[in-house]
Write an enzyme that holds these catalytic residues in place. Structure first.
Site, PDB file in Angstrom:
ATOM      1  CE  LYS A 190      -1.989   3.561   2.546  1.00 18.23           C
ATOM      2  NZ  LYS A 190      -1.819   4.260   1.487  1.00 18.23           N
ATOM      3  N   GLY A 243       6.972   5.789   7.644  1.00 17.21           N
ATOM      4  CA  GLY A 243       6.046   7.088   7.714  1.00 17.21           C
ATOM      5  C   GLY A 243       6.243   7.992   9.054  1.00 17.21           C
ATOM      6  N   GLY A 248       3.087   5.569  13.077  1.00 12.44           N
ATOM      7  CA  GLY A 248       3.590   4.307  13.395  1.00 12.44           C
ATOM      8  C   GLY A 248       3.264   3.840  14.992  1.00 12.44           C
ATOM      9  CD  GLU A 265      13.737   1.923   9.302  1.00 16.22           C
ATOM     10  OE1 GLU A 265      14.441   3.156   9.977  1.00 16.22           O
ATOM     11  OE2 GLU A 265      14.247   0.977  10.046  1.00 16.22           O
TER      12      GLU A 265
HETATM   13  P1  NAD Z   1       2.528   9.025   7.100  1.00 11.72           P
HETATM   14  O1  NAD Z   1       2.540   8.414   8.287  1.00 11.72           O
HETATM   15  O2  NAD Z   1       1.396  10.071   6.858  1.00 11.72           O
HETATM   16  O3  NAD Z   1       2.076   8.058   5.959  1.00 11.72           O
HETATM   17  C1  NAD Z   1       2.858   6.900   5.597  1.00 11.72           C
HETATM   18  C2  NAD Z   1       2.002   5.760   5.213  1.00 11.72           C
HETATM   19  O4  NAD Z   1       1.228   5.260   6.158  1.00 11.72           O
HETATM   20  C3  NAD Z   1       1.091   6.088   4.071  1.00 11.72           C
HETATM   21  O5  NAD Z   1       1.166   5.242   3.028  1.00 11.72           O
HETATM   22  C4  NAD Z   1      -0.295   6.477   4.581  1.00 11.72           C
HETATM   23  O6  NAD Z   1      -1.365   6.494   3.841  1.00 11.72           O
HETATM   24  C5  NAD Z   1      -0.227   5.131   5.611  1.00 11.72           C
HETATM   25  N1  NAD Z   1      -1.036   5.387   6.655  1.00 11.72           N
HETATM   26  C6  NAD Z   1      -1.611   6.580   7.122  1.00 11.72           C
HETATM   27  N2  NAD Z   1      -2.489   6.222   8.352  1.00 11.72           N
HETATM   28  C7  NAD Z   1      -2.392   5.116   8.610  1.00 11.72           C
HETATM   29  C8  NAD Z   1      -3.174   4.149   9.309  1.00 11.72           C
HETATM   30  N3  NAD Z   1      -3.766   4.269  10.364  1.00 11.72           N
HETATM   31  N4  NAD Z   1      -2.876   2.710   9.308  1.00 11.72           N
HETATM   32  C9  NAD Z   1      -2.011   2.079   8.200  1.00 11.72           C
HETATM   33  N5  NAD Z   1      -1.410   3.077   7.440  1.00 11.72           N
HETATM   34  C10 NAD Z   1      -1.360   4.547   7.581  1.00 11.72           C
HETATM   35  O7  NAD Z   1       3.968   9.640   6.517  1.00 11.72           O
HETATM   36  P2  NAD Z   1       4.431  10.369   5.192  1.00 11.72           P
HETATM   37  O8  NAD Z   1       3.628  11.943   5.338  1.00 11.72           O
HETATM   38  O9  NAD Z   1       4.003   9.777   3.989  1.00 11.72           O
HETATM   39  O10 NAD Z   1       5.772  10.360   5.313  1.00 11.72           O
HETATM   40  C11 NAD Z   1       6.736  11.334   6.034  1.00 11.72           C
HETATM   41  C12 NAD Z   1       7.284  10.635   7.011  1.00 11.72           C
HETATM   42  O11 NAD Z   1       7.863   9.656   6.979  1.00 11.72           O
HETATM   43  C13 NAD Z   1       7.859  11.842   8.077  1.00 11.72           C
HETATM   44  O12 NAD Z   1       7.912  11.614   9.366  1.00 11.72           O
HETATM   45  C14 NAD Z   1       9.441  11.010   7.536  1.00 11.72           C
HETATM   46  O13 NAD Z   1      10.583  11.055   8.739  1.00 11.72           O
HETATM   47  C15 NAD Z   1       9.040   9.373   7.697  1.00 11.72           C
HETATM   48  N6  NAD Z   1      10.071   8.839   6.853  1.00 11.72           N
HETATM   49  C16 NAD Z   1      10.847   8.106   7.878  1.00 11.72           C
HETATM   50  C17 NAD Z   1      11.988   7.353   6.978  1.00 11.72           C
HETATM   51  C18 NAD Z   1      12.981   6.484   7.648  1.00 11.72           C
HETATM   52  O14 NAD Z   1      13.573   5.513   7.317  1.00 11.72           O
HETATM   53  N7  NAD Z   1      12.930   6.542   9.138  1.00 11.72           N
HETATM   54  C19 NAD Z   1      11.957   7.182   5.601  1.00 11.72           C
HETATM   55  C20 NAD Z   1      11.156   8.255   4.911  1.00 11.72           C
HETATM   56  C21 NAD Z   1      10.198   8.953   5.781  1.00 11.72           C
END
Ligand code: NAD
Length: 509
Positions: A190, A243, A248, A265
């Site tokens: 997803k 994310g 998370g 992550e």
């Molecule tokens: P996000 O948490 O909004 O979304 C990430 C994913 O999770 C998306 O596919 C989203 O649709 C899904 N999601 C959202 N709510 C959910 C739920 N309730 N249940 C299951 N899945 C759900 O994050 P984003 O805005 O897409 O990404 C930015 C974040 O990601 C930043 O905080 C960044 O630091 C982090 N990030 C971390 C790493 C790492 O390796 N540590 C790498 C890249 C990005």
């Protein structure tokens, strides 16, 4: 399941076809609800990239059934043979690198050189994990008993749920799917709703590479619906999520109730330390690249610079002069230094933190959304630097995920270490110094999963483990052979060829 939706390859050449399907059991298909959502170019929101299925729990259910049906065949396929499919996929990505990079820049805005780098990370991990098909080492150890052997092997967990963000729309899905697949799992993927087109192109190449039907399934749609259905399914044995920390943590609670394997992550608040003896030209290059590359939207982006006071003014002058000259624009233009933010919500969030920063520090450059001329229809924000920020200020503590850099002056190396570690995150850090002893102390003292010496906070390579300490994750690692730990169970095997019952810990005393 219908097959009315367009294959991604068709949409590349037919302007009238803009609706993409889920990919389930080897077929492109519409979602059960028939609802779709749009993906638009963040550099010019008038440009529609495509329409995508607004997936539901029912769609996820079908994808899980497909992954379940493919699992017995795929897990019994010898790992070196699974690896050969990964090699073909890596080669196909290399062949299509420019097309994928252009599509990425169009969908999420990063400048084209970085988009090519993103695809390259995908290629690198495909080749690395293809090789794991012939390694996947376990232990073979002597038994404490005669005529007996002991060994451990890795086995797949089953169905892997892969949930990814938009900021590395090719690299991160590959970092997760390649180890999952070479280990013999099947996948339900997803992607973020901001980058479904990249995901569709990726999965299309995976099918072309020869991953059998059902081994890779793509379901697009909202996190709360599609992502949640993956997390909650008792049939998904492992979830790998990248994310935001808040998302998370919620996933960890739900997965924890089911004792599900989970790799997280999450966010970062990465610091670059500039000691008084540093090469300031090099440090300036490293800081600008780390703070404003991908418009600050990298988990490893530098958002804090911790600088020893004797070189504060000199460093600030260099940063101000260089940052104010960075060119904003469309990522396809090779002259562009900084592309757009991902969305209007991101611009609003960054502007909110800039307002906070005006009270906390001293604005050196930037500080506003940029919407003049060619930027009028995109989500642009000026590269922004605050000086005299205190370590516990909000702009020095909270992940902004945009082009905002906080400069924190300190009086000594020890104070710098305290500041670097004074955060709930622990992903990346770096130190600029000419003193080898100070560099080694920093390697020892910084509480982060990645440490760079005389380089910025970004630039991880795929053959070393990648991940963060503290609230950046939950102890798992991507990349390197460590990635296999997320997607495999260990099995310890004892073979007794003595022909009699031998009791461990008893008969050999
Ligand atoms: P996000 O948490 O909004 O979304 C990430 C994913 O999770 C998306 O596919 C989203 O649709 C899904 N999601 C959202 N709510 C959910 C739920 N309730 N249940 C299951 N899945 C759900 O994050 P984003 O805005 O897409 O990404 C930015 C974040 O990601 C930043 O905080 C960044 O630091 C982090 N990030 C971390 C790493 C790492 O390796 N540590 C790498 C890249 C990005």
């Amino acid at each position: 399941m219908t097959d009315t939706a367009a294959r991604p390859s068709e949409t590349a050449t037919r302007a009238d076809v803009t609706t993409f399907g889920h990919f389930i059991a080897g077929e492109w298909c519409d979602g059960v609800s028939g609802a779709t959502f749009e993906s638009r170019n963040p550099a010019d929101t008038r440009e529609l990239v495509g329409r995508f299925q607004q997936g539901s729990a029912a769609d996820v259910g079908m994808a899980i059934r497909a992954a379940e049906a493919a699992l017995p065949m795929w897990r019994r396929t010898p790992a070196p043979k699974r690896g050969e499919v990964l090699y073909r996929f890596g080669a196909l990505m290399a062949e299509h690198k420019e097309r994928l990079a252009q599509a990425m820049t169009r969908e999420m805005g990063k400048v084209i050189a970085e988009a090519r780098g993103d695809v390259q990370e995908g290629i690198d991990i495909a080749f690395l994990m293809a090789g794991e098909g012939r390694r996947m080492f376990g232990d073979t150890v002597p038994s404490e008993l005669p005529d007996k052997w002991a060994m451990s092997i890795r086995q797949p967990i089953g169905i892997a749920g892969i949930i990814t963000p938009w900021n590395f729309p090719i690299a991160i899905p590959c970092w997760k799917m390649m180890p999952a697949l070479v280990a013999g799992n099947t996948v339900v993927f997803k992607p973020a709703s901001d980058t479904p087109h990249c995901a569709a192109l990726l999965v299309e190449l995976m099918a072309e590479a020869g991953f059998p039907a059902g081994t890779v399934n793509l379901v697009t749609g909202a996190g709360a619906e599609v992502g949640n259905a993956i997390v909650e399914s008792p049939d998904v044995g492992v979830v790998s999520f990248t994310g935001a920390s808040a998302t998370g943590k919620g996933i960890a609670e739900r997965a924890g109730r089911r004792l599900k394997r989970l790799s997280l992550e999450l966010g970062g608040k990465n610091a670059i330390v500039v000691l008084a003896d540093a090469d300031l030209d090099l440090a300036t290059d490293g800081i600008l690249w780390s703070a404003f590359g991908t418009t600050g939207q990298r988990c490893t982006a530098a958002s804090r610079v911790v600088v020893e006071r004797p070189v504060l003014d000199e460093l600030l002058a260099r940063l101000e002069s260089r940052a104010s000259r960075l060119r904003l624009g469309r990522g396809e233009d090779p002259a562009t230094d900084v592309g757009p933010l991902i969305s209007a919500a991101a611009v609003e969030k960054v502007a909110g933190y800039v307002a906070i920063g005006r009270d906390e520090g001293e604005l050196i450059t930037g500080g506003a959304a940029a919407n003049g001329g060619d930027l009028a229809h995109g989500h642009f924000f000026e590269p922004t630097i605050f000086s005299n920020v205190k370590p516990m200020d909000r702009i020095a503590q909270e992940e902004i995920f945009g082009p905002v850099l906080s400069i924190v002056p300190v009086g000594s190396y020890d104070e710098a270490v305290t500041v670097v570690n004074q955060t709930r995150y622990g992903l990346s850090s770096s130190v600029f110094t000419r003193d080898a002893n100070a560099a080694f102390r920093a390697m020892r003292d910084f509480e982060t999963g990645l440490v760079y010496v005389n380089a910025g906070t970004i630039g991880a390579e795929t053959h070393l483990p990648f991940g963060g300490w503290k609230e950046t994750g939950n102890g798992h690692r991507e990349a390197g052979h460590a990635a296999l730990d997320t997607y495999t169970e260990w099995k310890s095997i004892y073979v007794d060829f003595s022909g009699r019952l031998q009791r461990a810990q008893i008969d050999n005393q």
